[in-house]
Design a protein around this motif. Structure first.
Motif: not given
Length: 690
Positions: A79-85, A105-106, A108-121
């Protein structure tokens, strides 16, 4: 939009904070997630393509480079994230197979949050979600090629990204939308690593996953992981650190072992490009026994990898003028030897001779097939392809042995597991494994068709094959002439684990009795009934102080054998070393991938060592012993077609199964457990010292 991401339960999380002492590349390996033979390192989403591959798949090699290497696949996490964490933490939830990243926490902006997984199903399906302040995340290309790889990208219908290379194809899509002032980016990709799927099929798989939606995909993924932990798991009362590290070991075995019709498991699994993804004996004797107790179908897939390359092994034997099949020290897609001929040792270019001489792998491959069949009770396998494999390897050993004038048989010019000593003759481990291979093949053939001149010859060679045993001391000489070397012990030069050959130089170590890893002791580990009865302790006492643990494979085996010898506190000390090898980057090499053989060895140390579990004649044998720091050990595993749970304390063991299972403990008659039983441990009963 926002699915709940509960904090992992205590004892189930591996966490890395930006700024931790461990380098970022080490964290990338440690935070690997995967399923079904596809894995992704824990790289940050905005990380640029660098020297390390992000996505790897079982058995997918780049044949355009000398010796082959795992082919880095297009990455789906960018992902292109600006500014980077500037600061964040990543949390690997072992219970659910989900990797989350949370920005500090940053203002004046919402902190970035990501979630990822490789499906086990859903095999090949990978899922990413990012939440941030609107405008901060730009998805960019859904698939990003690894530099220098021959993957062509094109956008299809303005919605799907496609990438392909020999043997692989990938399709991906992403969406971005606003939800109550939070911009949510979701990406789904589908990987085909068989090279058989059409672009339309992959796009259809992505479309189906997209229609199911992130929440459903996550829920079914979590459910699958819950089922895995029902089948295999560990609880240790009194040692939360070891408990967490062992759960991590099981987790990474599930993530790194898999495939469709076969599973090619390299020394670093799919967590990095170390050793180019080549398959060593690590897969056969360190990883497979652990996997067989977790998921027999995956163990069978690992054996299938070897079976599919049996023709190549036969050709290799014939090229050397021998009969039968000779398996390569390092293998990749074709099953030919891809061991490099030179390497770097402490800045010095040295010749690598393992491909020429480390031939015990031929018996190791036979052993792994036999162990899979015996542990899982797959008797049909030993009547079919398993028997073919053992016959082919027995024929090799018969032709490889030299018959002396005094009637004894010898195997000359080999390298044993202790790679500090090269070109030796009558290596005890190699000869004991070959002897077992000959006898077991004869037994399988005679059970089916009766005795023959060939099986009688196998038995004669096995009976005369020297093994260096000295009845007076109860010791095996590691190889002919070993006892005449300088009797140097490792405590005189360093505290293990240490690469003694780098520290002292190859020639100095070769003239000494220092050894890289268990060698004679590996025979006691793999074949407890083959060495002379009662010889385990005498060989532990002699070889233990001479072992540098210069291989990551070494400490876990030491732990298993010490536990079997009735020294659980000493065993726990060695197990702790093995458990922290990657989590603390003990050897400084984890950035290149996890040491999957050491990880499998840790599970073996607990199951085969502390629980004393093994299978013989359709019976589960148990001989438990606990270190003083543990008040209880709970284990869940599969064996003989049953799901088994053990609860072991210092006085007794409770056994639960989901069907009838014959069990044997020292000092007790065999019992058949149908649902549950509790058996008192006779603490005065001497433990087996085989």
């Amino acid at each position: 939009m926002a699915a709940p991401y509960p904090e992992p339960e205590p004892g189930w999380a591996i966490t890395w904070h930006s700024g931790d002492r461990l380098p970022r590349a080490v964290a990338d390996a440690v935070l690997t997630i995967g399923a079904h033979g596809l894995a992704t390192r824990g790289v940050a989403e905005e990380a640029p393509a660098d020297a390390r591959p992000v996505v790897l798949a079982s058995g997918v090699y780049d044949r355009s480079v000398p010796g082959e290497r795992l082919l880095p696949l297009p990455s789906w996490t960018g992902l292109d994230i600006d500014p980077a964490p500037a600061a964040w933490r990543q949390t690997l939830d072992l219970r659910t197979g989900v990797l989350t990243r949370t920005e500090a926490p940053v203002d004046h902006q919402r902190p970035l949050r990501t979630v990822r997984f490789v499906s086990a199903v859903r095999p090949g399906i990978v899922v990413l979600r990012a939440e941030a302040t609107p405008g901060r995340v730009k998805p960019g290309d859904a698939l990003r090629a690894y530099p220098g790889t021959p993957q062509a990208h094109r956008t299809f219908d303005g919605q799907y990204w496609l990438a392909s290379a020999p043997g692989i194809a990938v399709a991906a899509t992403h969406i971005q939308r606003d939800h109550d002032g939070v911009e949510v980016t979701e990406r789904i990709a589908a990987y085909d690593t068989d090279g058989t799927a059409r672009a339309e099929d992959l796009i259809a798989a992505v479309r189906r996953a997209s229609e199911a939606g992130f929440d459903r995909l996550l829920t079914e993924h979590r459910t699958a992981w819950a089922a895995r932990w029902t089948d295999a798991g560990v609880e240790i009362d009194g040692d939360t650190d070891a408990e967490l590290a062992l759960r991590y070991a099981l987790f990474q075995l599930w993530c790194n072992v898999g495939g469709t019709t076969e599973a090619a498991v390299g020394a670093r699994g799919l967590s990095g490009g170390g050793y180019d993804g080549h398959v060593f004996w690590d897969a056969d004797v360190f990883i497979l026994p652990a996997v067989a107790s977790m998921a027999p179908d995956l163990a069978r897939a690992m054996v299938s990898y070897r079976l599919h390359r049996l023709p190549a092994a036969k050709s290799a034997a014939a090229e050397r003028g021998y009969a039968g099949a000779r398996f390569p020290w390092e293998s990749a897609s074709l099953g030919v030897d891809v061991t490099p001929v030179t390497g770097d040792l402490g800045g010095e270019t040295v010749a690598i001779k393992t491909g020429l001489w480390e031939e015990h792998i031929t018996a190791d491959v036979a052993w792994s097939a036999w162990h899979y069949a015996r542990w899982s009770d797959d008797t049909a396998f030993l009547r079919g392809p398993g028997r073919q494999l053992l016959v082919a390897t027995a024929r090799y050993w018969t032709s490889r042995c030299r018959l002396a004038a005094d009637g004894t048989a010898h195997i000359d010019t080999v390298i044993g597991p202790d790679e500090y000593h090269e070109g030796v003759s009558d290596n005890a481990f190699t000869n004991i494994m070959a002897r077992w291979n000959l006898r077991t093949a004869a037994e399988l053939v005679e059970r089916a068709t009766g005795s023959s001149p060939e099986t009688r010859r196998w038995r004669r060679v096995a009976a005369t094959l020297v093994d260096g045993y000295q009845p007076g001391t109860g010791r095996y000489e590691q190889f002919a002439g070993y006892f005449a070397l300088d009797p140097l012990r490792i405590d005189a030069v360093a505290t293990p684990p240490v690469a003694a050959d780098v520290l002292l130089g190859r020639q100095r170590v070769a003239r000494s009795q220092l050894i890289k890893q268990p060698d004679v002791l590996m025979a006691h580990h793999l074949l407890p009934d083959e060495p002379a009865p009662g010889s385990l302790v005498s060989n532990l006492d002699f070889y233990g102080p001479r072992t540098a643990h210069g291989s990551s494979l070494s400490p876990a085996i030491g732990a298993s054998l010490l536990a079997r010898a009735g020294r659980p506190d000493d065993a726990l000390a060695e197990l702790r070393t093995a458990l922290r090898l990657d989590l603390d980057d003990v050897t400084g090499t984890t950035a290149g991938g996890l040491h999957l053989g050491a990880i499998g060895g840790c599970w073996q140390a607990v199951l085969f060592g502390f629980a004393g579990a093994r299978v013989a004649d359709g019976v589960l044998w148990l001989d438990p012993v606990l270190p003083s720091a543990w008040s209880r050990l709970g284990l869940r595993f599969g064996c003989l077609g049953r799901r088994v749970r053990l609860d072991i304390d210092h006085d007794d063991v409770a056994i639960e199964t989901d069907g009838p299972l014959r069990v044997r403990l020292p000092g007790h008659a065999d019992i058949t457990v149908t649902t549950r039983a509790r058996v008192a441990l006779r603490t005065s009963q001497p433990r087996s010292t085989r």
